[in-house]
Each structure stands twice: as structure tokens, then as C-alpha cells.
Design a protein around this motif. Structure first.
Motif, PDB file in Angstrom:
ATOM      1  N   SER A   1      22.288  -3.324 -49.999  1.00 54.48           N
ATOM      2  CA  SER A   1      23.711  -3.580 -49.767  1.00 54.48           C
ATOM      3  C   SER A   1      24.388  -3.993 -51.060  1.00 54.48           C
ATOM      4  N   LYS A   2      25.680  -3.763 -51.107  1.00 51.45           N
ATOM      5  CA  LYS A   2      26.443  -4.113 -52.295  1.00 51.45           C
ATOM      6  C   LYS A   2      26.420  -5.617 -52.525  1.00 51.45           C
ATOM      7  N   GLU A   3      26.361  -6.389 -51.437  1.00 51.31           N
ATOM      8  CA  GLU A   3      26.333  -7.841 -51.572  1.00 51.31           C
ATOM      9  C   GLU A   3      25.065  -8.310 -52.274  1.00 51.31           C
ATOM     10  N   ALA A   4      23.925  -7.651 -51.978  1.00 43.57           N
ATOM     11  CA  ALA A   4      22.666  -8.056 -52.609  1.00 43.57           C
ATOM     12  C   ALA A   4      22.694  -7.785 -54.110  1.00 43.57           C
ATOM     13  N   VAL A   5      23.173  -6.601 -54.488  1.00 42.48           N
ATOM     14  CA  VAL A   5      23.243  -6.275 -55.920  1.00 42.48           C
ATOM     15  C   VAL A   5      24.249  -7.182 -56.614  1.00 42.48           C
ATOM     16  N   ASP A   6      25.394  -7.430 -55.967  1.00 45.92           N
ATOM     17  CA  ASP A   6      26.395  -8.316 -56.566  1.00 45.92           C
ATOM     18  C   ASP A   6      25.852  -9.726 -56.732  1.00 45.92           C
ATOM     19  N   HIS A   7      25.006 -10.142 -55.794  1.00 43.51           N
ATOM     20  CA  HIS A   7      24.422 -11.484 -55.910  1.00 43.51           C
ATOM     21  C   HIS A   7      23.556 -11.584 -57.166  1.00 43.51           C
ATOM     22  N   VAL A   8      22.763 -10.536 -57.431  1.00 48.44           N
ATOM     23  CA  VAL A   8      21.934 -10.537 -58.639  1.00 48.44           C
ATOM     24  C   VAL A   8      22.813 -10.544 -59.883  1.00 48.44           C
ATOM     25  N   VAL A   9      23.857  -9.720 -59.883  1.00 54.95           N
ATOM     26  CA  VAL A   9      24.732  -9.605 -61.049  1.00 54.95           C
ATOM     27  C   VAL A   9      25.453 -10.923 -61.328  1.00 54.95           C
ATOM     28  N   GLN A  10      25.917 -11.563 -60.278  1.00 56.12           N
ATOM     29  CA  GLN A  10      26.722 -12.769 -60.462  1.00 56.12           C
ATOM     30  C   GLN A  10      25.893 -14.004 -60.766  1.00 56.12           C
ATOM     31  N   ASN A  11      24.617 -14.005 -60.400  1.00 54.25           N
ATOM     32  CA  ASN A  11      23.792 -15.195 -60.592  1.00 54.25           C
ATOM     33  C   ASN A  11      22.814 -15.076 -61.745  1.00 54.25           C
ATOM     34  N   MET A  12      22.747 -13.910 -62.383  1.00 55.02           N
ATOM     35  CA  MET A  12      21.785 -13.733 -63.455  1.00 55.02           C
ATOM     36  C   MET A  12      22.051 -14.700 -64.603  1.00 55.02           C
ATOM     37  N   HIS A  13      23.295 -14.772 -65.041  1.00 56.73           N
ATOM     38  CA  HIS A  13      23.614 -15.675 -66.149  1.00 56.73           C
ATOM     39  C   HIS A  13      23.591 -17.140 -65.714  1.00 56.73           C
ATOM     40  N   ASN A  14      23.902 -17.419 -64.469  1.00 54.39           N
ATOM     41  CA  ASN A  14      23.818 -18.806 -63.999  1.00 54.39           C
ATOM     42  C   ASN A  14      22.385 -19.305 -64.072  1.00 54.39           C
ATOM     43  N   LYS A  15      21.442 -18.481 -63.643  1.00 51.82           N
ATOM     44  CA  LYS A  15      20.034 -18.859 -63.739  1.00 51.82           C
ATOM     45  C   LYS A  15      19.616 -19.032 -65.190  1.00 51.82           C
TER      46      LYS A  15
ATOM     47  N   ALA B   1      16.837 -13.486 -64.910  1.00 53.11           N
ATOM     48  CA  ALA B   1      17.078 -12.236 -64.193  1.00 53.11           C
ATOM     49  C   ALA B   1      16.113 -12.073 -63.029  1.00 53.11           C
ATOM     50  N   VAL B   2      14.850 -12.432 -63.262  1.00 54.23           N
ATOM     51  CA  VAL B   2      13.851 -12.308 -62.192  1.00 54.23           C
ATOM     52  C   VAL B   2      14.167 -13.279 -61.057  1.00 54.23           C
ATOM     53  N   GLU B   3      14.545 -14.504 -61.390  1.00 55.81           N
ATOM     54  CA  GLU B   3      14.865 -15.484 -60.344  1.00 55.81           C
ATOM     55  C   GLU B   3      16.095 -15.062 -59.550  1.00 55.81           C
ATOM     56  N   ALA B   4      17.069 -14.455 -60.207  1.00 58.58           N
ATOM     57  CA  ALA B   4      18.246 -13.974 -59.484  1.00 58.58           C
ATOM     58  C   ALA B   4      17.868 -12.856 -58.524  1.00 58.58           C
ATOM     59  N   LEU B   5      16.932 -11.994 -58.932  1.00 58.26           N
ATOM     60  CA  LEU B   5      16.502 -10.924 -58.038  1.00 58.26           C
ATOM     61  C   LEU B   5      15.683 -11.476 -56.872  1.00 58.26           C
ATOM     62  N   GLU B   6      14.886 -12.499 -57.114  1.00 56.54           N
ATOM     63  CA  GLU B   6      14.080 -13.073 -56.041  1.00 56.54           C
ATOM     64  C   GLU B   6      14.947 -13.661 -54.929  1.00 56.54           C
ATOM     65  N   GLU B   7      16.148 -14.125 -55.261  1.00 53.55           N
ATOM     66  CA  GLU B   7      17.047 -14.638 -54.238  1.00 53.55           C
ATOM     67  C   GLU B   7      17.709 -13.539 -53.421  1.00 53.55           C
ATOM     68  N   ALA B   8      17.727 -12.317 -53.983  1.00 59.79           N
ATOM     69  CA  ALA B   8      18.413 -11.220 -53.295  1.00 59.79           C
ATOM     70  C   ALA B   8      17.474 -10.383 -52.444  1.00 59.79           C
ATOM     71  N   THR B   9      16.166 -10.449 -52.676  1.00 58.04           N
ATOM     72  CA  THR B   9      15.227  -9.641 -51.907  1.00 58.04           C
ATOM     73  C   THR B   9      13.900 -10.386 -51.787  1.00 58.04           C
ATOM     74  N   GLU B  10      13.191 -10.095 -50.715  1.00 62.97           N
ATOM     75  CA  GLU B  10      11.859 -10.663 -50.493  1.00 62.97           C
ATOM     76  C   GLU B  10      10.771  -9.623 -50.678  1.00 62.97           C
ATOM     77  N   ASP B  11      11.146  -8.421 -51.066  1.00 65.09           N
ATOM     78  CA  ASP B  11      10.178  -7.350 -51.276  1.00 65.09           C
ATOM     79  C   ASP B  11       9.390  -7.652 -52.549  1.00 65.09           C
ATOM     80  N   GLU B  12       8.101  -7.987 -52.394  1.00 69.17           N
ATOM     81  CA  GLU B  12       7.281  -8.372 -53.524  1.00 69.17           C
ATOM     82  C   GLU B  12       7.115  -7.226 -54.518  1.00 69.17           C
ATOM     83  N   MET B  13       7.057  -5.984 -54.017  1.00 71.27           N
ATOM     84  CA  MET B  13       6.890  -4.845 -54.914  1.00 71.27           C
ATOM     85  C   MET B  13       8.111  -4.654 -55.808  1.00 71.27           C
ATOM     86  N   VAL B  14       9.301  -4.851 -55.262  1.00 67.42           N
ATOM     87  CA  VAL B  14      10.518  -4.748 -56.069  1.00 67.42           C
ATOM     88  C   VAL B  14      10.539  -5.835 -57.132  1.00 67.42           C
TER      89      VAL B  14
END
Length: 1071
Positions: free
Chosen positions: A371-385, A453-466
Motif C-alpha cells: 500500500s502507498k501508506e506503507a511505502v510512505d511510512h518508510v520514506v517519512q521515517n527513514m531520516h527520523n530513525k 533505513a532498515v528500522e523504518a522498513l521493519e515498522e512497515a512490514t513483518e515479512d522477514e524475507m523483505v
């Protein structure tokens, strides 16, 4: 273990070993924690079964206390570095990557604790991957104690003494093995480097190169000082091998492909070539574990795009066979060293076998299907992390929030692009890393950014392979960027980032004079070579770029040699002219000025000038250089009048192109003479009734035109159309039109072709062939007066007039023979606009007075209506008014006054204004028209050279003798690659010698003596300053004497003038 990825499931004892001994089988697991670290030998270690089982069970229990291996590794990471912050300097990867490697390495070591052979193989592989990390017994003690303390605190009773004993013994063994391998295997690295260098150079006898490395591999050092000597003793050959470019010499390349065919691997040549392209960097960096891992990962990415099966052992056999053909002293030491190298490389690539395609698929699914919200969450929180992990990083982000979002989106795109197109992505990352050099970003911030960047992605998905795929990709991105920044941060690049001329001079001042030009043109970043000059231009650091150009094009000399960077500049950037035209045209005068040397001595009113324009005339292959074509396409009238370009254009014009131009124009001149003879002269003989002989000559002239000029024009247009279509040079004007028709000469030739074709169709002689012997007037051989042809004669005569006009317009191109004549013709075209404005004003004036006079009651027939009045006024304007028109005015005063007003407005105001406009426009535009005239000649030269034969061009090039060195002054033989001319001494006064000459050592390895960084003062400025000082002193002396006289005279003035002189006196004193 400290910097290891996940080891393979099966590790076999394939690596040749030496100095191996069995460790004691009995250990006192209930005793104190062992602290002895064996760094002298590499022994097989086999823990007792109960100790090994206790160690393995304790490790499994520890992993089960954490939700994932990453969190378990992060706990180890934090405990070790909190207890010993100094150890963190050895780890350059992101926290998540290091944590995962901790867990993977410890898991493999504990799993194989009961197998002495497999444990030894694992330790050797881990030691190979830690060759560039300085491991000492003290660091091993710190690492072991911190790890045991953390396990004991977290597990308590589940960490029994047997497990503690087993962990301690295992960590001591691995740490000692790392120290031993780094010390003893350095000789293998040296042997690999020397062998590879000998093969790349095509040296079949490498005895001197390999003997030292072979002897060193047999040494066994027992003392610390000797160990350090072995570690630090790197042969010059190794350093030379590391300095070689990443492209293979033809010798190795040809031998490799020969062995591929000889060994029956021709069908697998494609993927083997991919390995060969990357192998040079892998071999050169064999002693750097991080770098060799990076190169193997990049190679694995490239091989993952290959659809067939890849077996690295096959290319290993091909490379080994190729190396043996170059090394006559190939022996057991070479076999051991290269086998050790290939096994470790194969392991690194095998770890990623089959994983990369799955990673690409998972990343692509997440970015495209989430979803667009998941990708936007990674984009918006990457620099915060990132800012939470490294708060100091906020100081380096001076951009808007949306720009930061763009950076985050670009990070996600690059993580996927690294799998899709690894080669192009690596090149893009090199350019991105150099931009970070320009921003002065510390490399310490790359690992925290990757972790964020990795921590921001971990908040957006639980898929371990991704998460695993993204972690691996972004970690590789961080390593490439870090390496690029480190390698690109030399003095020259830092000076470019400062955009300061003095900084550039200081940076290049330490370079040896023999490689000074290379330091300004080559910076190796990984497998790519970056040009500091081009980087400065593209980054907008034009001050630094100008300083680099000046330095490259400055002639320096010692007692033995001249140094001039012109050849190196154009060899590195053959398209530098084109690049500067489109990106930094302000630097072109600097470049062109650097190609000119002028003597400061004048002999008989002439000055010797050397123009080093070889690279503006010919390219590296000896063909015509496209520089003149690029200048023409730029339409820069000031640039084209530079003396260097004028010399190039005039030289090619006078010695080669002029002859071709005259031949081309003489064809049209001959056709024009024939055309005028047949159409304008012969047909008017005998009062328009020519006899049979005249008609015959007329018909022959027309046949010559139809059969000669039409095919010639048709072929010319067809060649132009084909060339434009082949190169895609078309413009859309409702239809696809070739660009060559934008030229006026092309339009004239097209118009002439159409007129001649229509004339041929309507030729009266052809229509009268069947009626030559008729009873009409003018009948006879080749008659044109038959009744059938009469309806077409008017159209034919009109076409004949237009054809003659087009012939003359085509021949107007002869004005190119003189720059002044061509400039005058172009100026006439420019002033035609002013003339059109005058004609519009005149038409308005005539219409105004014509309508006004038609409304007036008068008896003049010449102004009886608007049409007659307008015609009469037009004739009056041209001085063509007849006597009858003037007599028709009669005694009508009002009509006479109106006509007087018209004549006054026209003759006094409008004509004077037209003259003033012409005068001003001529003065302003004449210099510009000289530039356009030069452009016109250059364009003509470029077009003519496209038709020159190779033999003619070769003869012209040899006549220039560009390979012959030119003299600077009498007896001073200088540099080749130029043309020498003499110019009037007053044209370009030169007071200083432009060649910088130095005394002292003439060794090429020595830098030039230090120069003053300030600009040298002009002699005239110095004379003016000295004159000013002298005048100032003179006026001070005069003022002092005047002041003294006033002071002495002051009392008498007081007595006579009631105090006023006293005030004047004191005012002088104040001054």
C-alpha cells in the motif's frame, strides 16, 4: 567471526594447511576460564563431547531468549562495545549487519565445535575474511570477557561452567587463529599479487618477482618484531599491481579466451567474461576482507542476471591455466596460494547463490504491491530513525523535508536497482559518492543511515524475507558509498569542493612533475576512473575548473624536458570542447588561450607564435576532429573568432577545403554560363527570329542543363536526405522535414531543381518535335514556335527567369572567399528588416495621403481616386512623376501644400531616419557579422571535409608536420603538436615569458619548486605604483616646506590682520 556473513551449511576441509598439530584431547572444563591464546601455530581443536554439547545447548538457549537472530546479535553488539568502545573502530558496517554476522559466526563455530576438521576449515575462512582487521591478544581478551559476561547475565543458571569453559576455549582458539592467519598468510597475498602483476604485464619469466614471496612463505617467525616485519613487508610489485587499472591487458585476455576454447568451455564464455571483468579488483584487494566481500557481492549480482548455470570452479581452472603459462617458476607455493584464494572466493559467492533472485523478487513485490501508506511510512521515517541513531547527522541536512523524502525514495529505488542493473547502479553510486565528497559528509554517518533505513522498513512490514533482502541491499549501497567517499577524498577533490584557485594550486603542488597532469585528470574510485576536471565542471566549481585548465595548459621546463598537459587533456577528454560548450562555455577561452604560446621578443616587427592545435585538427585515430563542427553548432560568434580557431579554420580552408569549394562552385558557374547563353542571349538574336544554327546551339545548351544540372542537384539532395534520416536530423513543420533545408543555399538548390524539372517538362522544343516542318512562322529544326507549345511559353519563360535567379543566388556563396565580403552580405540580410520597416511606414504614409487627397475637391486626374493617388504618390517618392502629372495640379493651392507636406515627411524625416537606422545598425552589428561570417566559413569547411577522400586528408595531415617539435626562440626546440606563425608585434603585446622555467633537479619524480600563489603583478602596474610612491614623496616634501613658511609668517599676519591670519596659520598646522 567479527565481520562474517552467514556461513554455508557444509564446510569441507579443502584448504591446504601447514604447521598443524593436534590439540590436547583432555581439558579441565571445571577449572578456571582459560586465557591462553596460541598465536604461534594453527592447531586442530576438538572439544570433549560433553563440553561441546553444553556449549551448543547454551547457545541455542540464548538464541531462544530473543525474538530473532538480529536482536540476539544486537545484544552482543551493545554489550561488547559498551564495555570496550575502542573495538568499534574495527567495524565499518551498519549495526544490523554486524549483529547478524556475530550470530552467524558464533552459530557456525559452536555447531562445529565437535568436529576438528570442519572447525579448522571454518576458522581459516573466517581468518581470510579478517585479513584487514588488526587482531591482537588484548582485543581477543576484551571480546571474550565481554561476551561471557553478557551470556552469564542474561542466562544465569542456563550458562553452566562447562559452557563457559567451552565458549572461552573456542573464542581463544578463533582469536589466535585470526592472528596467526593474518601474519602467516600475508606471504600468500604477496605471492598472489606478484603472480597476477607478472601475468598482466605479459612477463613470462617472473623469477625475481616470485622468489622473494616464495622465500617469505617458507619463513616461520617466532618473535613479535619479526611478525610485524612480515605483516608490513609489502613488495613494490604488490603496490604496482594495486595501482593498475581495472581493465585487463590484451595478453591476459587473449590467453584466457584461448584456454576457454581449449578446455571446451566456449558455450560458457559469456558468464566467464563477467567473472574476468571483476577478477582484477578481487585479486588486487585480496588482503582487504571488506573490499573483497564487496567485489564478490557485486560479481554475484552480475552473475545472478545470467540465466544459465554458473560454476566458479570452471573459471578457476581456466584462470589457473592462464597464469601457469606466464610464470615459469610455478610451483607448490603458487598452487597453495591460489587454491586458498579461489576457495575463499567461491565460498563468498556460494553464500549468495540462489538468494539474490529471491531478494529481488521480494523487494519488487513490496515496492510495487504494498500500500502507498506503507511505502510512505518508510520514506517519512527513514531520516527520523537516522537522526535518533546519529543526532549529529542533522547538522549535514540543510534541505527541505520534501528533498529528504526524495532521498529516502531514491534509497528504496537504488536497493531494487542494484539487483536489476548492478553495473549501471554501481556507476551511479560512484557519482553519488563523489557528490557526498563535495558535501563533506563524514563516512561515519553511512552505517547509521543504513540502520535507520532498515528500522523504518521493519515498522512497515513483518515479512522477514523483505527485511533481509533490503538489509543486504542497503548495506552494500552503504559500503560502496563509503569506499567511494574515502577513495575520492584526495587533496584535488577537496580543493574542487572548496572551489578555490589557491587550494587547487596547493593540492597539485606536491605532485611529481611527471604525473602532475594525471593527478588533475584521474582519480580511481573502485573500478571507475573519475576526472577531477570533469567533476569540477559538472558540479559548477568553475573557479577550480579554470585553475585546473590553466595548470594543465601551462608550459613548464627544466634542463631536460618540457612539460605540457595538452596531450593528456585531450587523450582523457577527447570531447572536452563539446562538453564545455554545453555546460561551461565561459571556460572555453581559457582552454583555447592555453593552446597559444607567444614569444616576448619581436624581430623586424614580427612575433613568433606557436598554436598547439593538433587536437583541434585531428582525433586520436588521425581523422578529422569534430571540434570545429561543435563550434559551428554552438553558433557562438565570439568564440569562433578566437585566434586558435581562426588558425585551424583558415589552415584547413586554404590547404584543403578551398580547392574542393572552387570545384563545386565552378560547376554551378559553368551551368550558369550555359544557361544564360541558351535562355538569355541566343534566343534574342536576329530580332527574336533565330536561324537553324542558333536554334541548334540553344537546344544543345538546354540539353546540357537538363542532363547535367538536374541529375547533379538530384543526387546532392538525395545524399543530404539520406544522411539526415540516418542521423535522425529532422524537424516537424507539419511534415517530417530534413534539417539541411534550413540552409538558404539548400533552399536555393531545391528551388533550382524544381524549376529545371518543370522547364524540362514544358520545354517547347520537345512539344514541337512532331511539327518542326509545319507552315507556321518560325518552322524548322528545333523550333519553339509551333501552335502546340504556345500555351506553355509564358510559364516556361517565368520558370526560366526564376532558374537564372536561383543560379545567381547559389553563386552568391562565392562571397565566402573574403570574410569582409561575406560579412557585408550577411549584414545586408540583417538590415533588410530595417528596410522593411521603412517600406511599411512609406506604405502607411502613401495610403494616408492618397485617401485624404481623394476626398479633396480638385481637378487633377492624377489624384482623382485612391488608386491613382497612391500610384502618383509612389512615383513621386521614387522621383518618377511625369510632366503631365505635375501639370494636372493646376493652381490648386491646397493640393500643392498637401503634396509638399508628403514630400517633406518622406524626404526629410523618413529617409533621414532610415539612414540613421542603417548607420547605427551597421556599427552595432558589423563585428557580430564578422563572427557569423567566420561561422559560415567554418560550416563550409565541415561540410566539405565530409566529402574528402582518406588519401587527401592523410596528405594534408602529413603536410602540417604536427609531429615535428616547434622552436620557442632561436635554438630552443620545444614541443610538437602545433603550427608556428608570425604575427605583427603590435597585435598582441607580450611583456612576460609564458613558459615557467626551473633550475635544480630534473627528475620526473620530483615536484616543481614552490610557486607564489598570488597572481604575479603586471610590470606596468608595478611601474604605476612606484611612480605613485615617488610623486607622493615629492608632494610631502613640497608641503613640508610650504607649511614651514606659513608657520614662520604667522606672527606678522597676526599683527596686520586682527587675528584672521592666525586662524589660517593654525588651520595649516591642523592639516
Amino acid at each position: 567471526m567479527m565481520e562474517d556473513d552467514e556461513a554455508s551449511e557444509e564446510i569441507h576441509d579443502e584448504v591446504p594447511r601447514e604447521d598443524l598439530a593436534e590439540a590436547p584431547g583432555e581439558v579441565d572444563e571445571e577449572g578456571p576460564i582459560p586465557t591462553d591464546i596460541n598465536t604461534e601455530t594453527l592447531e586442530r581443536l576438538e572439544l570433549p563431547s560433553d563440553v561441546a554439547e553444553a556449549t551448543q545447548q547454551a547457545w541455542r538457549d540464548y538464541l531462544n531468549t530473543h525474538p530473532s537472530n538480529i536482536s540476539a546479535g544486537e545484544a552482543i553488539y551493545s554489550s561488547i562495545f559498551d564495555a570496550n568502545p575502542g573495538l568499534q573502530a574495527a567495524f565499518k558496517s551498519p549495526k544490523a549487519s554486524v549483529a547478524e554476522r556475530f550470530v552467524n559466526g558464533l552459530s557456525d563455530a559452536t555447531r562445529l565445535a565437535g568436529s576438528k576438521g570442519k572447525l579448522l576449515s571454518l576458522v581459516q575462512i573466517l581468518g581470510f575474511r579478517h585479513l584487514d582487521i588488526e587482531v591482537s591478544p588484548q582485543k581477543v581478551d576484551l571480546f571474550r570477557d565481554a561476551l561471557l559476561e553478557m551470556l552469564e547475565l542474561e542466562m544465569g543458571k542456563r550458562f553452566p561452567p562447562k559452557a563457559q569453559y567451552g565458549f572461552a576455549l573456542l573464542l581463544n582458539y578463533v582469536g589466535g587463529a585470526f592472528i596467526f592467519i593474518r601474519r602467516e598468510y600475508q606471504s600468500r597475498v604477496q605471492l598472489i599479487h606478484s603472480t597476477w602483476h607478472a601475468a598482466k604485464e605479459g612477463i613470462r619469466e617472473a623469477t625475481a618477482v616470485t622468489t622473494a614471496a616464495t622465500d617469505q612463505s617458507r619463513r616461520s617467525s617466532k618473535h613479535k618484531d619479526e611478525k610485524e616485519t612480515v605483516v608490513n613487508d609489502i613488495s613494490p610489485v604488490s603496490r604496482e599491481a594495486e595501482a593498475q587499472p581495472s581493465k585487463f591487458d590484451n595478453v591476459v585476455d587473449e590467453m584466457f579466451h584461448f584456454n576457454v576454447s581449449a578446455m571446451g568451455y566456449s558455450a560458457k564464455k559469456h558468464w566467464m567474461d563477467l567473472v574476468l571483468e571483476q577478477l582484477d579488483e578481487i585479486v588486487i584487494n585480496v588482503s582487504q576482507s571488506c573490499r573483497i566481500r564487496e567485489e564478490c557481492e557485486k560479481l554475484a549480482l552480475v552473475l545472478a542476471k545470467y540465466e544459465g548455470q554458473v560454476v566458479i570452479s570452471e573459471v578457476r581452472s581456466v584462470v589457473m591455466s592462464s597464469l601457469k603459462s606466464f610464470i615459469s617458476t610455478w610451483g607448490e607455493e603458487h598452487e597453495v596460494a591460489w587454491a586458498w584464494f579461489w576457495i575463499n572466493v567461491e565460498k563468498l559467492i556460494a553464500e549468495l547463490d540462489g538468494k539474490l533472485r529471491a531478494q529481488e523478487r521480494h523487494l519488487e513485490d513490496f515496492l510495487q504491491t504494498s500500500s502507498k501508506e506503507a511505502v510512505d511510512h518508510v520514506v517519512q521515517n527513514m531520516h527520523n530513525k537516522f537522526f535518533e541513531i546519529a543526532p549529529a547527522g542533522q547538522e549535514f541536512f540543510k534541505v527541505s523535508k520534501t528533498r529528504m523524502y526524495h532521498i529516502a525514495e531514491r534509497t528504496l529505488d537504488l536497493a531494487l536497482a542494484l539487483h536489476r542493473d548492478p553495473k549501471q547502479t554501481v556507476r551511479d553510486l560512484s557519482a553519488l559518492g563523489l557528490r557526498h565528497v563535495a558535501l563533506s559528509i563524514p563516512v561515519e554517518f553511512f552505517p547509521p543511515f543504513v540502520q535507520g533505513a532498515v528500522e523504518a522498513l521493519e515498522e512497515a512490514t513483518e515479512d522477514e524475507m523483505v527485511i533481509r533482502a533490503f538489509r543486504w541491499s542497503v548495506a552494500l549501497l552503504g559500503k560502496i558509498l563509503t569506499r567511494t567517499v574515502i577513495e575520492g577524498s584526495n587533496l584535488v577533490m577537496c580543493a574542487i569542493n572548496m572551489n578555490d584557485e589557491k587550494a587547487v594550486k596547493k593540492a597539485v603542488a606536491i605532485s611529481p612533475r611527471g604525473t602532475r597532469a594525471e593527478s588533475l585528470l584521474y582519480v580511481t574510485v573502485g573500478t571507475d576512473s573519475v576526472s577531477p576536471l570533469l567533476w569540477a565542471i559538472d558540479c559548477g566549481s568553475l573557479v577550480a575548473a579554470k585553475a585546473i585548465l590553466k595548470d594543465l595548459l601551462t608550459i613548464r621546463a627544466d634542463r631536460h624536458s618540457y612539460y605540457y598537459g595538452c596531450d593528456e587533456l585531450f587523450a582523457r577528454h577527447p570531447h572536452i570542447i563539446d562538453h564545455l560548450i554545453h555546460t561551461a562555455s565561459s571556460l572555453l577561452p581559457t582552454l583555447l588561450d592555453g593552446l597559444i604560446w607567444r614569444s616576448r621578443y619581436a624581430v623586424e616587427g614580427k612575433r613568433r607564435v606557436n598554436y598547439y592545435v593538433k587536437h583541434l585538427i585531428e582525433d586520436s585515430e588521425g581523422k578529422f576532429n569534430q571540434a570545429l563542427k561543435w563550434i559551428v553548432q554552438s553558433r557562438d560568434t565570439e568564440l569562433v573568432r578566437h585566434p586558435a580557431l581562426e588558425l585551424v579554420c583558415d589552415t584547413i580552408w586554404e590547404r584543403l577545403a578551398l580547392r574542393l569549394f572552387l570545384i563545386d562552385q565552378s560547376i554551378y558557374l559553368i551551368f550558369l554560363i550555359v544557361f544564360v547563353t541558351g535562355q538569355s542571349f541566343l534566343q534574342h538574336l536576329n530580332s527574336g527570329d533565330p536561324d537553324a544554327a542558333v536554334r541548334t546551339v540553344t537546344f544543345i545548351c538546354r540539353l546540357i542543363i537538363y542532363l547535367g544540372s538536374i541529375p547533379q542537384l538530384l543526387l546532392w539532395h538525395l545524399r543530404k536526405i539520406r544522411a539526415n534520416r540516418r542521423e535522425g536530423h529532422v524537424v516537424n513543420v507539419g511534415v517530417q522535414c530534413p534539417v539541411y533545408l534550413q540552409s538558404t543555399q539548400a533552399l536555393y538548390k531545391l528551388g533550382l531543381l524544381l524549376c529545371l524539372i518543370l522547364m524540362c517538362i514544358l520545354e517547347p522544343t520537345f512539344w514541337c518535335v512532331s511539327e518542326m516542318q509545319g507552315s507556321y512562322s518560325g518552322a524548322g529544326l528545333f523550333t519553339q514556335s509551333c501552335p502546340t507549345a504556345r500555351p506553355f511559353r509564358d510559364i516556361y519563360s517565368l520558370l526560366s527567369m526564376l532558374a537564372a535567379l536561383f543560379y545567381w543566388l547559389i553563386l552568391s556563396n562565392l562571397s565566402i572567399l573574403s570574410m569582409r565580403a561575406l560579412a557585408f552580405c550577411l549584414l545586408c540580410g540583417q538590415l533588410f528588416g530595417e528596410f522593411c520597416l521603412f517600406m511599411i511606414a512609406l506604405a502607411f504614409l502613401i495610403l494616408t495621403f492618397a485617401s485624404s487627397l481623394s476626398a479633396l475637391e480638385h481637378e487633377s486626374w492624377a489624384f482623382s481616386n485612391i488608386a491613382r493617388a497612391a500610384l502618383s504618390l509612389w512615383e513621386l517618392s521614387l522621383g518618377m512623376a511625369s510632366k503631365a502629372q505635375l501639370e494636372s495640379l493646376g493652381d490648386d493651392l491646397i493640393l500643392f501644400l498637401a503634396l509638399a507636406a508628403f514630400a517633406t515627411a518622406l524626404l526629410i524625416f523618413f529617409l533621414s531616419l532610415l539612414v540613421a537606422q542603417f548607420d547605427q545598425a551597421y556599427e552595432i552589428r558589423y563585428e557580430e557579422m564578422l563572427g557569423f561570417a567566420r561561422l559560415k566559413r567554418c560550416e563550409c569547411v565541415v561540410l566539405l571535409l565530409e566529402t574528402v577522400s582518406l588519401k587527401s586528408w592523410t596528405n594534408f595531415r602529413e603536410s602540417l608536420q604536427l609531429e615535428v617539435p616547434l622552436e620557442f626562440n632561436a635554438g630552443d626546440v620545444g614541443i610538437a603538436g602545433g603550427l608556428q606563425v608570425s604575427e605583427p608585434a603590435v597585435k598582441h603585446p607580450t611583456a612576460r615569458e609564458s613558459i615557467k622555467r626551473y633550475a635544480g633537479s630534473s627528475s620526473q619524480s620530483m615536484p616543481w619548486p614552490e610557486e607564489k600563489l598570488e597572481h604575479d603583478e603586471d610590470p606596468f602596474d608595478q611601474l604605476e605604483r612606484d611612480t605613485g610612491h615617488s610623486c607622493s614623496k615629492f608632494f610631502h616634501v613640497v608641503f613640508f616646506h610650504l607649511f614651514s613658511d606659513i608657520v614662520y609668517c604667522a606672527p606678522s599676519c597676526l599683527c596686520k590682520c586682527n587675528g584672521y591670519p592666525v586662524i589660517i596659520s593654525y588651520s595649516f598646522l591642523f592639516v
